[in-house]
Design a protein around this motif. Structure first.
Motif, mmCIF file in Angstrom:
data_model
loop_
_atom_site.group_PDB
_atom_site.id
_atom_site.type_symbol
_atom_site.label_atom_id
_atom_site.label_comp_id
_atom_site.label_asym_id
_atom_site.label_seq_id
_atom_site.Cartn_x
_atom_site.Cartn_y
_atom_site.Cartn_z
ATOM 1 N N GLU A 119 7.717 -5.427 8.024
ATOM 2 C CA GLU A 119 7.441 -4.697 9.257
ATOM 3 C C GLU A 119 6.224 -5.246 9.992
ATOM 4 O O GLU A 119 6.015 -4.960 11.176
ATOM 5 N N ARG A 122 7.387 -10.306 9.700
ATOM 6 C CA ARG A 122 8.773 -10.774 9.572
ATOM 7 C C ARG A 122 8.933 -12.257 9.926
ATOM 8 O O ARG A 122 9.514 -13.031 9.169
ATOM 9 N N THR A 139 1.965 -0.397 0.654
ATOM 10 C CA THR A 139 3.142 -0.336 1.517
ATOM 11 C C THR A 139 3.244 1.020 2.197
ATOM 12 O O THR A 139 3.404 1.119 3.424
ATOM 13 N N LEU A 143 2.472 1.360 6.330
ATOM 14 C CA LEU A 143 3.548 1.764 7.222
ATOM 15 C C LEU A 143 3.187 3.048 7.974
ATOM 16 O O LEU A 143 3.684 3.293 9.077
ATOM 17 N N TYR A 247 5.454 5.537 17.226
ATOM 18 C CA TYR A 247 6.000 5.156 15.923
ATOM 19 C C TYR A 247 7.470 4.747 16.043
ATOM 20 O O TYR A 247 7.904 3.762 15.425
ATOM 21 N N TYR A 251 8.907 0.896 15.057
ATOM 22 C CA TYR A 251 9.869 0.675 13.981
ATOM 23 C C TYR A 251 11.317 0.623 14.465
ATOM 24 O O TYR A 251 12.248 0.723 13.660
ATOM 25 N N ASP A 253 13.175 -1.790 15.272
ATOM 26 C CA ASP A 253 13.960 -2.876 14.686
ATOM 27 C C ASP A 253 13.731 -3.014 13.185
ATOM 28 O O ASP A 253 14.066 -4.050 12.595
ATOM 29 N N ALA A 254 13.149 -1.999 12.562
ATOM 30 C CA ALA A 254 12.873 -2.034 11.117
ATOM 31 C C ALA A 254 13.983 -1.278 10.394
ATOM 32 O O ALA A 254 14.039 -0.050 10.460
ATOM 33 N N THR A 257 12.612 1.475 7.706
ATOM 34 C CA THR A 257 11.543 2.426 8.012
ATOM 35 C C THR A 257 12.009 3.360 9.114
ATOM 36 O O THR A 257 12.362 2.902 10.207
ATOM 37 N N LYS A 297 11.072 0.046 -2.516
ATOM 38 C CA LYS A 297 10.326 -0.401 -1.335
ATOM 39 C C LYS A 297 8.903 -0.780 -1.704
ATOM 40 O O LYS A 297 8.294 -1.644 -1.069
ATOM 41 N N GLN A 302 11.537 -4.424 -1.915
ATOM 42 C CA GLN A 302 10.849 -5.185 -0.869
ATOM 43 C C GLN A 302 10.841 -6.679 -1.189
ATOM 44 O O GLN A 302 10.939 -7.523 -0.292
ATOM 45 N N GLU A 315 18.323 -8.488 6.434
ATOM 46 C CA GLU A 315 17.348 -7.851 5.544
ATOM 47 C C GLU A 315 17.990 -6.852 4.594
ATOM 48 O O GLU A 315 17.519 -6.650 3.474
#
Length: 326
Positions: A119, A122, A139, A143, A247, A251, A253-254, A257, A297, A302, A315
């Protein structure tokens, strides 16, 4: 295309979780699983959730033709292993210890380790050959804070209380991991001095160079097996709607998350590679709660996510895992 995978330090919790995921990864070919203490034994004798899943046995050394090697060694042992063992330059390394996470340690044995938080990094991960997989607490906390750092909104001290399951302590014997001690019990450890604070600070400064905040972190040992739940709060001028929009945009395109409109809990993420976040404003404080599975994660999931990025795969490959909600 099959990615030939080797694992060093195959007997621990993170290695067991990694094997479980990779056995069902359509592009992974799991080869040598090295364990000096279990060489020759069947993998399922140590990781008994894998009975009927694999007949692989622990090896004494890697095969030498791996495309990627995961180092699942104790903290400080990855450096020692790489000093004694030379891998081809073409072999990617994903290290799950804390040996290479900080900028001062990123160059080692002719390699440059990229901090593997997708995140945040990348594009760098996609171009890397060596990855330092983030810590589990790191992590969950990062985040919870990255969107604020990118917007330059970390201008006051940040307070964090976070609790982790017993698997976060590894398989080594110690009083605080025994069932009789941990059951019906909660305690703190390493208050304000936890080793993950360094990597958290570096990641936040990457997005907000003039970081105007100290992070005050109290870690808790929980009386459950797996998961991390973090409560993170800091004064903010943002409204609740502004914060949630910030937020959600960060996120968007995550794939792993998610910003939840409702309050979150651990059972939503255990056994998955997901991080759930909830954002709310209480008075002048912005409260962000963050939940992950410390072994997925927070570690092995991860690591596979990073492998997917390294080899140009989506991913999510091999990581569509179901939460254990009941």
């Amino acid at each position: 295309m099959k990615i030939k995978v080797g694992i060093v330090g195959g007997a621990g919790y993170t290695a067991g979780e990694l094997i479980r995921i990779l056995l069902h990864h359509e592009y992974a070919e799991l080869g040598a699983i090295v364990s000096s203490s279990n060489a020759g034994n069947a993998v399922h004798q140590v990781h008994d959730d894998l009975v009927g899943e694999t007949e692989l046995r622990f090896a004494t050394e890697l095969a030498g033709d791996e495309d990627v090697v995961f180092l699942c060694l104790g903290h400080g042992n990855s450096k020692a292993w790489l000093q004694k063992n030379t891998l081809p330059e073409s072999t990617a390394i994903i290290d799950l210890s804390n040996d290479f996470r900080l900028a001062a340690d990123a160059e080692f044995a002719g390699r440059e380790f990229v901090y593997g938080l997708p995140e945040l990094n990348r594009s760098r991960i996609q171009q890397a050959q060596s990855i330092a997989n983030p810590g589990c607490f790191a992590t969950a906390i990062q985040l919870a804070l990255l969107p604020l750092a990118q917007a330059g909104r970390l201008t006051d001290d940040v307070h964090v209380s976070a609790i982790t399951g017993s698997t976060g302590a590894g398989q080594g014997l110690a009083e605080t991991v025994h069932f009789s001690w941990r059951s019906n019990n909660v305690s703190i450890y390493k208050p304000f001095t936890h080793q993950h604070l360094g990597e958290i600070g570096e990641s936040l400064a990457q997005l907000q160079p003039q970081l105007g905040a100290d992070i005050h972190f109290i870690p808790y040992r929980g009386n459950f097996a797996r998961g991390i739940f973090a409560s993170v709060y800091t004064p903010s001028e943002l409204t609740q709607d502004e914060a949630r929009a910030l937020y959600q945009q960060f996120y968007a395109d995550a794939p792993f998350t998610t910003v939840s409109d409702k309050e979150i809990h651990l059972k939503q993420v255990v056994n998955t590679n997901r991080c759930l976040l909830h954002v709310q404003k209480v008075g002048k404080q912005l409260l962000i709660t963050s939940a992950i599975d410390n072994l997925v994660k927070g570690a092995s999931g991860q690591a596979v996510q990073n492998m997917n990025l390294l080899f140009g795969l989506p991913e999510t490959t091999g990581l569509i895992l179901k939460a254990v909600n009941f």
